[in-house]
Motif scaffolding. Structure first.
Motif, PDB file in Angstrom:
ATOM      1  N   UNK A  46       0.830  -1.185   0.000  1.00 50.99           N
ATOM      2  CA  UNK A  46       0.000   0.000   0.000  1.00 50.99           C
ATOM      3  C   UNK A  46       0.871   1.244   0.000  1.00 50.99           C
ATOM      4  N   UNK A  47       0.290   2.318  -0.424  1.00 51.72           N
ATOM      5  CA  UNK A  47       1.000   3.593  -0.445  1.00 51.72           C
ATOM      6  C   UNK A  47      -0.018   4.694  -0.246  1.00 51.72           C
ATOM      7  N   UNK A  48       0.441   5.790   0.248  1.00 52.15           N
ATOM      8  CA  UNK A  48      -0.465   6.908   0.455  1.00 52.15           C
ATOM      9  C   UNK A  48       0.282   8.220   0.518  1.00 52.15           C
ATOM     10  N   UNK A  49      -0.472   9.263   0.338  1.00 52.55           N
ATOM     11  CA  UNK A  49       0.087  10.610   0.415  1.00 52.55           C
ATOM     12  C   UNK A  49      -0.972  11.510   1.030  1.00 52.55           C
ATOM     13  N   UNK A  50      -0.528  12.524   1.686  1.00 51.32           N
ATOM     14  CA  UNK A  50      -1.480  13.447   2.298  1.00 51.32           C
ATOM     15  C   UNK A  50      -0.931  14.849   2.360  1.00 51.32           C
ATOM     16  N   UNK A  51      -1.853  15.771   2.439  1.00 52.10           N
ATOM     17  CA  UNK A  51      -1.491  17.183   2.565  1.00 52.10           C
ATOM     18  C   UNK A  51      -2.204  17.696   3.803  1.00 52.10           C
ATOM     19  N   UNK A  52      -1.446  18.321   4.670  1.00 51.08           N
ATOM     20  CA  UNK A  52      -2.019  18.863   5.892  1.00 51.08           C
ATOM     21  C   UNK A  52      -2.352  20.332   5.740  1.00 51.08           C
ATOM     22  N   UNK A  53      -2.785  20.909   6.832  1.00 47.96           N
ATOM     23  CA  UNK A  53      -3.083  22.344   6.857  1.00 47.96           C
ATOM     24  C   UNK A  53      -1.787  23.135   6.836  1.00 47.96           C
ATOM     25  N   UNK A  54      -1.922  24.390   6.476  1.00 50.73           N
ATOM     26  CA  UNK A  54      -0.745  25.246   6.525  1.00 50.73           C
ATOM     27  C   UNK A  54      -0.347  25.417   7.977  1.00 50.73           C
ATOM     28  N   UNK A  56       1.702  27.333  11.204  1.00 47.37           N
ATOM     29  CA  UNK A  56       1.776  28.721  11.659  1.00 47.37           C
ATOM     30  C   UNK A  56       2.920  29.455  10.981  1.00 47.37           C
ATOM     31  N   UNK A  57       3.945  28.742  10.579  1.00 47.42           N
ATOM     32  CA  UNK A  57       5.109  29.366   9.943  1.00 47.42           C
ATOM     33  C   UNK A  57       4.897  29.558   8.449  1.00 47.42           C
ATOM     34  N   UNK A  58       3.733  29.172   7.955  1.00 48.05           N
ATOM     35  CA  UNK A  58       3.428  29.397   6.558  1.00 48.05           C
ATOM     36  C   UNK A  58       3.734  28.233   5.644  1.00 48.05           C
ATOM     37  N   UNK A  59       4.362  27.174   6.121  1.00 43.79           N
ATOM     38  CA  UNK A  59       4.680  26.027   5.278  1.00 43.79           C
ATOM     39  C   UNK A  59       3.493  25.083   5.158  1.00 43.79           C
ATOM     40  N   UNK A  60       3.483  24.308   4.126  1.00 40.13           N
ATOM     41  CA  UNK A  60       2.402  23.346   3.912  1.00 40.13           C
ATOM     42  C   UNK A  60       2.846  21.982   4.417  1.00 40.13           C
ATOM     43  N   UNK A  61       1.983  21.276   5.156  1.00 38.41           N
ATOM     44  CA  UNK A  61       2.309  19.939   5.649  1.00 38.41           C
ATOM     45  C   UNK A  61       2.054  18.895   4.576  1.00 38.41           C
ATOM     46  N   UNK A  62       3.002  18.024   4.342  1.00 35.38           N
ATOM     47  CA  UNK A  62       2.863  16.947   3.360  1.00 35.38           C
ATOM     48  C   UNK A  62       3.377  15.652   3.968  1.00 35.38           C
ATOM     49  N   UNK A  63       2.870  14.577   3.453  1.00 34.47           N
ATOM     50  CA  UNK A  63       3.364  13.287   3.889  1.00 34.47           C
ATOM     51  C   UNK A  63       3.119  12.224   2.836  1.00 34.47           C
ATOM     52  N   UNK A  64       4.047  11.346   2.680  1.00 37.86           N
ATOM     53  CA  UNK A  64       3.917  10.219   1.753  1.00 37.86           C
ATOM     54  C   UNK A  64       4.540   8.999   2.399  1.00 37.86           C
ATOM     55  N   UNK A  65       4.012   7.850   2.069  1.00 35.88           N
ATOM     56  CA  UNK A  65       4.583   6.640   2.636  1.00 35.88           C
ATOM     57  C   UNK A  65       4.088   5.415   1.909  1.00 35.88           C
ATOM     58  N   UNK A  66       4.736   4.339   2.179  1.00 39.06           N
ATOM     59  CA  UNK A  66       4.334   3.093   1.554  1.00 39.06           C
ATOM     60  C   UNK A  66       4.918   1.928   2.326  1.00 39.06           C
ATOM     61  N   UNK A  67       4.380   0.768   2.061  1.00 37.12           N
ATOM     62  CA  UNK A  67       4.880  -0.420   2.722  1.00 37.12           C
ATOM     63  C   UNK A  67       4.455  -1.660   1.974  1.00 37.12           C
ATOM     64  N   UNK A  68       5.167  -2.719   2.207  1.00 41.56           N
ATOM     65  CA  UNK A  68       4.850  -3.985   1.560  1.00 41.56           C
ATOM     66  C   UNK A  68       5.286  -5.125   2.457  1.00 41.56           C
ATOM     67  N   UNK A  69       4.658  -6.259   2.287  1.00 39.92           N
ATOM     68  CA  UNK A  69       5.030  -7.447   3.040  1.00 39.92           C
ATOM     69  C   UNK A  69       4.607  -8.682   2.279  1.00 39.92           C
ATOM     70  N   UNK A  70       5.211  -9.769   2.608  1.00 43.41           N
ATOM     71  CA  UNK A  70       4.850 -11.002   1.916  1.00 43.41           C
ATOM     72  C   UNK A  70       5.456 -12.197   2.612  1.00 43.41           C
TER      73      UNK A  70
END
Length: 136
Positions: A46-54, A56-70
């Motif tokens: 699985x994999x995912x990405x997200x965008x958070x709220x801005x 207080x310092x004006x930057x945009x929050x982002x996140x991405x990740x993934x994982x696998x198993x077998x």
């Protein structure tokens, strides 16, 4: 690596990995017979990405990740005898462990005949004693 690309690359790698050769394995030629190993395998990813709220310092929050198993589990060995034609030349030897219920049934099946013989012997002896005339 963006989320979509991560999923695409993972799917491509899995496609290269999951083949009949991976499940059955390379045949082992032993002269008069050929042995194949048979395995079961499973996987998930699985994999995912997200965008958070801005922030207080004006930057945009982002996140991405993934994982696998077998996993891969051996199931059986398939033996094909070269000099025996038809189904008689094929043998399948399971290598998986028996479940607890199967082991209990097998164990009981092995122990019941001796127990029955013992019980029958005791009953027979008691019956003989009961039929013997009493001494006065």
């Amino acid at each position: 690596m963006p989320g979509e690309e991560m999923v695409r690359v993972t799917a491509e790698e899995l496609r290269n990995f999951i083949t009949a050769k991976a499940v059955i394995g390379e045949p082992l030629d032993l002269g008069d017979k050929v042995v194949f190993s048979i395995a079961r395998f499973g996987f998930a990813f699985g994999a995912g990405a997200g965008h958070g709220k801005e922030s207080e310092k004006g930057g945009e929050g982002r996140g991405e990740g993934g994982g696998a198993g077998g996993g891969v589990d051996p199931i059986a060995l398939l033996v094909v005898h070269k000099d025996v034609k038809g189904p008689g030349g094929v043998q399948l030897f399971p290598v998986t462990r028996k479940g607890m219920v199967a082991e209990v049934i097998e164990t009981i099946g092995e122990t019941i005949p001796p127990v029955i013989e013992q019980v029958a012997s005791v009953i027979g002896e008691r019956k003989k004693k009961a039929e013997e005339p009493e001494e006065e």
